[in-house]
Design a protein around this motif. Structure first.
Motif, short mmCIF file in Angstrom:
data_model
loop_
_atom_site.label_atom_id
_atom_site.label_comp_id
_atom_site.label_asym_id
_atom_site.label_seq_id
_atom_site.Cartn_x
_atom_site.Cartn_y
_atom_site.Cartn_z
N GLN A 32 10.70 22.22 102.40
CA GLN A 32 10.34 21.05 103.18
C GLN A 32 8.98 21.25 103.84
OE1 GLN A 32 11.98 18.14 103.53
NE2 GLN A 32 13.56 18.83 102.07
N GLY A 33 8.19 20.17 103.78
CA GLY A 33 6.88 20.21 104.45
C GLY A 33 5.82 20.93 103.69
N SER A 34 5.99 21.01 102.37
CA SER A 34 4.94 21.66 101.54
C SER A 34 3.68 20.84 101.58
CB SER A 34 5.43 21.80 100.10
OG SER A 34 6.54 22.62 100.03
N ASP A 35 2.59 21.52 101.56
CA ASP A 35 1.28 20.83 101.59
C ASP A 35 0.87 20.57 100.17
OD1 ASP A 35 -1.20 19.85 102.09
OD2 ASP A 35 -2.09 21.77 102.69
N VAL A 36 1.12 19.37 99.67
CA VAL A 36 0.82 19.03 98.27
C VAL A 36 -0.58 18.43 98.22
CG1 VAL A 36 1.52 17.70 96.27
CG2 VAL A 36 3.26 18.61 97.80
N ARG A 37 -1.43 19.06 97.41
CA ARG A 37 -2.82 18.58 97.28
C ARG A 37 -3.06 18.14 95.83
NH1 ARG A 37 -5.88 23.51 100.53
NH2 ARG A 37 -4.73 23.25 102.52
N PHE A 38 -3.77 17.05 95.69
CA PHE A 38 -4.06 16.50 94.35
C PHE A 38 -5.50 16.71 93.99
CE2 PHE A 38 -0.29 14.34 95.87
CZ PHE A 38 0.53 14.37 94.76
N LYS A 39 -5.72 17.05 92.75
CA LYS A 39 -7.11 17.33 92.30
C LYS A 39 -7.28 16.86 90.84
CE LYS A 39 -10.38 21.13 92.05
NZ LYS A 39 -10.51 22.59 92.08
N ILE A 40 -8.46 16.32 90.56
CA ILE A 40 -8.72 15.81 89.19
C ILE A 40 -9.37 16.94 88.37
CG2 ILE A 40 -10.09 14.18 87.85
CD1 ILE A 40 -9.71 12.17 90.19
N ASP A 41 -8.82 17.17 87.20
CA ASP A 41 -9.36 18.23 86.30
C ASP A 41 -9.35 17.71 84.88
OD1 ASP A 41 -10.16 20.46 84.95
OD2 ASP A 41 -8.50 21.76 85.62
N GLU A 42 -10.55 17.32 84.40
CA GLU A 42 -10.63 16.71 83.07
C GLU A 42 -10.43 17.72 81.94
OE1 GLU A 42 -14.30 14.61 82.85
OE2 GLU A 42 -13.55 12.92 84.02
N SER A 43 -10.51 19.01 82.27
CA SER A 43 -10.32 20.00 81.20
C SER A 43 -8.88 20.00 80.68
CB SER A 43 -10.67 21.41 81.75
OG SER A 43 -9.76 21.78 82.74
N LEU A 44 -7.99 19.37 81.44
CA LEU A 44 -6.59 19.31 80.97
C LEU A 44 -6.40 18.34 79.82
CD1 LEU A 44 -4.80 19.32 84.45
CD2 LEU A 44 -4.99 21.21 82.84
N ARG A 52 -2.95 19.22 89.70
CA ARG A 52 -4.19 18.81 89.02
C ARG A 52 -3.85 17.84 87.91
NH1 ARG A 52 -7.30 23.97 87.17
NH2 ARG A 52 -5.16 24.62 86.62
N SER A 53 -4.72 16.80 87.82
CA SER A 53 -4.49 15.78 86.78
C SER A 53 -5.83 15.37 86.21
CB SER A 53 -3.78 14.58 87.38
OG SER A 53 -4.58 13.98 88.38
N THR A 54 -5.78 14.83 85.02
CA THR A 54 -7.03 14.39 84.37
C THR A 54 -7.56 13.11 85.00
OG1 THR A 54 -5.66 13.32 82.72
CG2 THR A 54 -6.61 15.44 82.14
N LYS A 55 -6.64 12.28 85.49
CA LYS A 55 -7.05 11.05 86.16
C LYS A 55 -6.33 10.97 87.49
CE LYS A 55 -8.10 8.14 82.08
NZ LYS A 55 -9.11 8.98 81.68
N GLN A 56 -6.84 10.07 88.32
CA GLN A 56 -6.23 9.87 89.65
C GLN A 56 -4.81 9.35 89.47
OE1 GLN A 56 -8.04 10.40 92.62
NE2 GLN A 56 -6.05 10.20 93.62
N LEU A 57 -3.81 10.09 90.11
CA LEU A 57 -2.43 9.62 89.99
C LEU A 57 -2.23 8.38 90.89
CD1 LEU A 57 -0.50 13.00 90.14
CD2 LEU A 57 -0.56 11.43 88.21
#
Lengths: 228, 273
Positions: free
Chosen positions: B232-244, B209-214
């Protein structure tokens, strides 16, 4: 004594023809009158006696008289006066009223008669041994004649007789003399002086009544006291 | 008249003397019938007067004397009774007065004690209230100070938050991403194994999770680093969270690796409160 009767004995009102000795003289009539006055007066007063503290005046007078006589008897005899009161009291009342009525015109006191006074003295003479024997017995009474020694017996007997004679003659002499003096003085000085003599006679009469009653009580007391 | 042979004066004297003698004889004589009658009269009079005079009068006087004596004895009894009652009443009055005095004294003492107690209570209450007031005042003072401080801190934190959020941009996020990559790479073996176990339980899903799009580069670098480090092969998901506020957070199962301004600010705020 012509015209003037000094003693009422000589004033014969009625005389029995059968027994000449039986004669009603003024002494007896006046005595009956006196008795009537005394008895009726007493009855009138004592028929409505009250024991309240407020009493009628006549009852008061009689109570004063009776109380005075009782006190005198008690004082002389140092005994209860109940037994002696009728005898001694009647002596006093009879003589006193008989003498007091001397102020009434035409009245001659029965006490001015030697027969009356001798009768009263004889009554005392008889009453003394009666009371004495009743009090201390026959023997006890007779013993006082031989006191303090048997030698005194004749003198005691003579004394008994002579005091009775003296009792009679004293009263008679006093009352008769008053009447005689009044009668004589009326002949000489009809004004004032007889009145004074009458007043003096009233005084003398009262004194004589007192003396007679007290002496009677003294004689009775002397006969009864030895036992007390 | 008796014959007189002498001279007239002598005859007169003799006559007078004999007249006097006769009169004396008459006067001193006793009529015996009258004598006896007078004795009887006198005895009758004694009886009559005894019945009509002495008896009633003496009885009446004795009756009156008895009544007077009875009244006197009654009066004496009443007087004695009254005297006894008077003494009793006096004793009772005295007892009542003593009781009254003692009650009065007791009441005065009690009132004095009560007054002192009330004064003491009032003083205590005043003191207590003064202390309470002081304590309340101090507490309010402290509260006011702390509230002011907290307000200042909050304002400061808000200002910092605002400033940091304003300052946070892609470059800063890239820098933070690099920091986190270094932390991942520097994890010791035991931590790495633990994360791996967590990842297996989470089926290999790693949430970033990040405040802005990486940026794409950062994404790839991060994905490769995660794969190298854990599995290996981890499913990495990105999400925007402005509360950070500003930063990143990597969650792998129950494990969390993060670097963001929100945590720092929260820690600051927690320490301030």
């Amino acid at each position: 004594m012509s015209g003037v009767q000094i003693t009422a004995d000589q004033w014969v009102i009625w005389q029995s023809e059968t027994w000449p000795m039986v004669r009603i003289n003024a002494t007896l009539v006046f005595t009956w009158g006196l008795m009537l006055i005394l008895v009726v007066g007493s009855w009138l007063v004592t028929r409505r006696l009250t024991s309240d503290t407020a009493i009628p005046r006549w009852q008061n007078l009689l109570e004063v008289l009776v109380t005075g006589m009782r006190d005198q008897i008690r004082e002389v005899s140092h005994q209860d006066p109940g037994v002696y009161l009728p005898f001694v009291g009647t002596l006093f009342l009879f003589i006193a009223v008989a003498n007091l009525l001397a102020i009434v015109p035409g009245y001659i006191p029965p006490t001015g008669s030697l027969s009356t006074t001798a009768a009263l003295a004889t009554c005392v003479f008889v009453a003394v041994p009666i009371f004495g024997i009743a009090s201390q017995g026959f023997g006890g009474y007779l013993k006082q004649y031989v006191r303090p020694t048997p030698l005194m017996l004749p003198f005691n007997v003579i004394g008994e007789l002579s005091r009775t004679l003296a009792l009679a003659v004293r009263l008679y002499g006093n009352m008769m003399s008053g009447t005689v003096i009044a009668a004589i003085l009326i002949g000489f000085v009809p004004l004032f002086i007889p009145i004074l003599m009458q007043i003096l006679g009233l005084l003398t009469g009262m004194i004589q009544a007192y003396i007679f009653a007290v002496l009677a009580m003294v004689y009775i007391a002397s006969a009864t006291r030895a036992a007390k | 008249m008796e014959s007189c042979g002498g001279e007239l004066p002598a005859c007169l004297g003799s006559y007078t003397a004999s007249w006097l003698l006769r009169q004396m004889k008459k006067l001193m004589s006793i009529d015996w019938f009258t004598f006896v009658a007078q004795i009887v009269n006198f005895l009758i009079l004694v009886g009559l007067l005894r019945y009509f005079l002495y008896g009633p009068i003496v009885r009446t006087m004795q009756e009156r004397e008895g009544r007077v004596t009875q009244k006197l004895s009654d009066a004496e009894a009443v007087q004695a009774d009254a005297e006894q009652k008077r003494k009793q009443l006096e004793a009772e009055m005295q007892a009542i007065e003593q009781q009254r005095d003692s009650l009065l004294e007791q009441a005065v003492q009690e009132a004095d004690a009560e007054r002192q107690r009330l004064v003491r209570d009032a003083r205590n209450e005043v003191e207590s209230r003064r202390q309470q007031w002081n304590q309340a005042f101090e507490r309010e003072q402290r509260d006011l100070v702390s509230a002011t401080q907290r307000q200042i801190q909050i304002i400061s934190l808000q200002a910092a938050h605002h400033t940091i959020s304003r300052l946070s941009d892609t470059d800063l996020q890239s820098q933070i991403c690099r920091v986190l990559i270094r932390q991942l790479q520097s994890l010791d073996e035991s931590a790495r194994k633990e994360v791996q176990m967590q990842l297996e339980e989470a089926q290999g899903i790693v949430l970033v999770r990040s405040t802005k799009q990486l940026g794409e580069e950062d994404r790839q670098l991060l994905t490769s680093t995660i794969s190298q480090t854990f599995q290996q092969g981890s499913d990495v998901r990105f999400k925007i969270d402005e509360s950070l506020v500003c930063g990143l957070e990597i969650e792998a199962g129950g494990y969390s690796l993060r670097w963001n301004a929100a945590d720092t600010l929260n820690q600051l705020e927690a320490s301030v409160v």
